[in-house]
Design a protein around this motif. Structure first.
Motif, short mmCIF file in Angstrom:
data_model
loop_
_atom_site.label_atom_id
_atom_site.label_comp_id
_atom_site.label_asym_id
_atom_site.label_seq_id
_atom_site.Cartn_x
_atom_site.Cartn_y
_atom_site.Cartn_z
N LEU E 2 -10.56 33.54 -10.71
CA LEU E 2 -11.03 33.45 -9.50
C LEU E 2 -10.59 32.76 -8.94
N LEU E 3 -11.59 33.30 -7.05
CA LEU E 3 -10.63 33.40 -5.52
C LEU E 3 -12.29 32.54 -5.27
N GLY E 4 -12.13 31.02 -5.05
CA GLY E 4 -13.14 30.63 -3.76
C GLY E 4 -13.16 29.99 -2.75
N LYS E 5 -14.27 29.24 -2.37
CA LYS E 5 -13.75 28.18 -1.24
C LYS E 5 -14.23 27.33 -1.78
N VAL E 6 -13.71 26.17 -1.26
CA VAL E 6 -13.47 24.50 -0.94
C VAL E 6 -14.65 24.53 -0.29
N ILE E 7 -16.07 23.64 -0.81
CA ILE E 7 -16.82 23.86 0.35
C ILE E 7 -17.31 21.98 0.24
N GLY E 8 -17.34 21.44 -1.52
CA GLY E 8 -17.87 19.96 -1.02
C GLY E 8 -16.54 19.12 -2.12
N GLN E 28 -17.22 27.03 -4.10
CA GLN E 28 -18.63 28.28 -4.68
C GLN E 28 -17.26 29.43 -4.88
N THR E 29 -17.78 30.07 -6.22
CA THR E 29 -17.05 31.09 -6.37
C THR E 29 -17.64 32.64 -5.16
N LEU E 30 -15.47 32.60 -4.55
CA LEU E 30 -16.03 34.28 -3.43
C LEU E 30 -15.97 35.70 -4.88
N ASP E 31 -16.54 36.57 -4.30
CA ASP E 31 -16.58 38.00 -4.94
C ASP E 31 -15.24 38.41 -4.80
N MET E 32 -14.66 39.88 -4.41
CA MET E 32 -13.47 40.33 -4.93
C MET E 32 -13.06 40.37 -3.29
N ARG E 33 -14.64 40.66 -2.29
CA ARG E 33 -14.32 41.63 -0.94
C ARG E 33 -15.02 40.05 -0.43
N GLY E 34 -14.29 38.75 -0.63
CA GLY E 34 -14.75 37.15 -0.06
C GLY E 34 -15.51 36.66 -0.21
N GLN E 35 -16.97 37.42 -0.39
CA GLN E 35 -18.03 37.10 -0.20
C GLN E 35 -18.63 35.96 -0.88
N PRO E 36 -19.08 34.68 -0.73
CA PRO E 36 -19.68 33.79 -1.34
C PRO E 36 -20.77 34.56 -2.72
N GLY E 37 -20.55 34.12 -2.96
CA GLY E 37 -21.69 34.48 -4.52
C GLY E 37 -22.68 32.75 -4.90
N SER E 38 -24.11 32.55 -5.80
CA SER E 38 -24.60 31.91 -6.08
C SER E 38 -23.90 30.63 -6.79
N SER E 39 -22.03 31.38 -7.30
CA SER E 39 -22.10 30.46 -8.22
C SER E 39 -20.63 29.33 -8.16
N TYR E 40 -20.91 28.95 -9.16
CA TYR E 40 -19.91 27.57 -8.17
C TYR E 40 -19.48 26.75 -9.51
N VAL E 41 -18.43 26.03 -9.71
CA VAL E 41 -17.90 25.29 -10.13
C VAL E 41 -16.84 23.99 -9.54
N VAL E 42 -17.04 22.53 -10.40
CA VAL E 42 -16.94 21.37 -10.26
C VAL E 42 -14.99 21.67 -10.55
N ALA E 43 -13.55 21.75 -9.76
CA ALA E 43 -12.89 21.47 -9.97
C ALA E 43 -11.96 20.35 -9.66
#
Lengths: 99, 99, 99, 99, 99
Positions: E2-8, E28-43
């Motif tokens: 999945l695509l995501g943005k490192v936010i912390g 923070q997970t991004l949808d396919m249009r690049g919009q952030p949603g409420s889901s996240y993962v610690v990676a």
């Protein structure tokens, strides 16, 4: 693992050979307050759980880490019968106090 | 495992070499009362299930634990055909009584 | 497996060494009627699928069971290009009839 | 991994033999702002976490990669106690500042 | 993936010994249009990604297929930094054009 209640059984005579003799139980998932939801899983029973009992089940490859499920196409296993669980000092469920 | 109904097939001639000859079936997931929902999975059939049959399928790495799926890029397998299932003493489904 | 449509590509020059040369494709998940939803996955292509093609993809550890993905940190692989699929005797999708 | 708060314990005397002596904790999942939701997991504790502590847990086969969980039917493990976490330069949680 | 943005970041000094020295990032997970949603993962970061960067992450057992995560209780890994992604001929994201 998730908490669940054994609410039924599945009978399947035609199955993968490695599943011969396994017991398939329908487990309804419980939330952390013990309330049943709409989700369920069919799990192989590795601990002798009966209908109505509250159990824990493991999913995925970890479901194959019991003698009953080793090397089988099984993705959910009942690996413990729950005696009780407790949240914030309060007893949510206690098997000994059930009817 | 989850309960499902075989409702269709997928034809794919161009595929990973290890999947040659495998049968891909569309399985609609059933809830624990036997009602179909909107979710589905395409599963490899390891037990000779036909269209309209109620089955169990396993997902993830456990889906590779059959002769039909061993070492293949397959994450869902039909590993049993359901004869019947029972909840709280009531028969939800019985293959012998279907039309 | 799930059905999906290849709708895009991801370019990533800085990546785990074992992923060198792999092709990352954005696959939009289709429901069983062929309708696209909001969910997607970025998958490594193991079968030469192009933009616009309908494919099947496998997830999890099974995604590593192709030559393109073996031993790589990859959790989704396109393992087949779909020719057609059929539900209840009706053809939902047929590649040969697409424009 | 996901962030969670240890909110309770599960007692299960009848369980798979390989789970003997393991500590089962109820972990409520936290969102990225530290807010608790309705989802939870029962995890084996590999790091000595106590009730009320904020932790990270791993799921699936990765949950078996600790001494406490190796080769057991366990699909969730507490593998770290969280000191603090930070989003966009802001401290969301700091254990040292908790009461 | 999945695509995501490192936010912390998450700081955890008390953790499974095999995780010593690993860097935990909140994605923070991004949808396919690049919009952030409420889901996240610690990676765990396997590629040197910084705060604000768009990345791909792999989940499950595949997350252990990097040098940083091999044999560790880790179920999510950042395995690539995204340069750009493209849907239907349109560029959704291009790192070079970001501020």
């Amino acid at each position: 693992m998730l908490l669940g209640k054994v609410i039924g059984t599945v009978v399947a005579s035609q199955k993968d050979a490695k599943l011969e003799g396994r017991k398939f139980q329908v487990v309804q998932t419980l939330d952390m307050r013990g309330q049943p939801g709409s989700s369920y899983v069919v799990a192989i029973d590795a601990v002798g759980a009966g209908i109505g009992e509250v159990v824990m089940y493991a999913s995925g490859s970890s479901a194959r880490q019991t003698q009953a499920t080793n090397n089988t196409p099984c993705d959910a296993v009942i690996m413990a019968i729950v005696d009780s669980w407790h949240l914030a000092g309060e007893t949510v469920y206690n098997k000994a106090e059930e009817g």
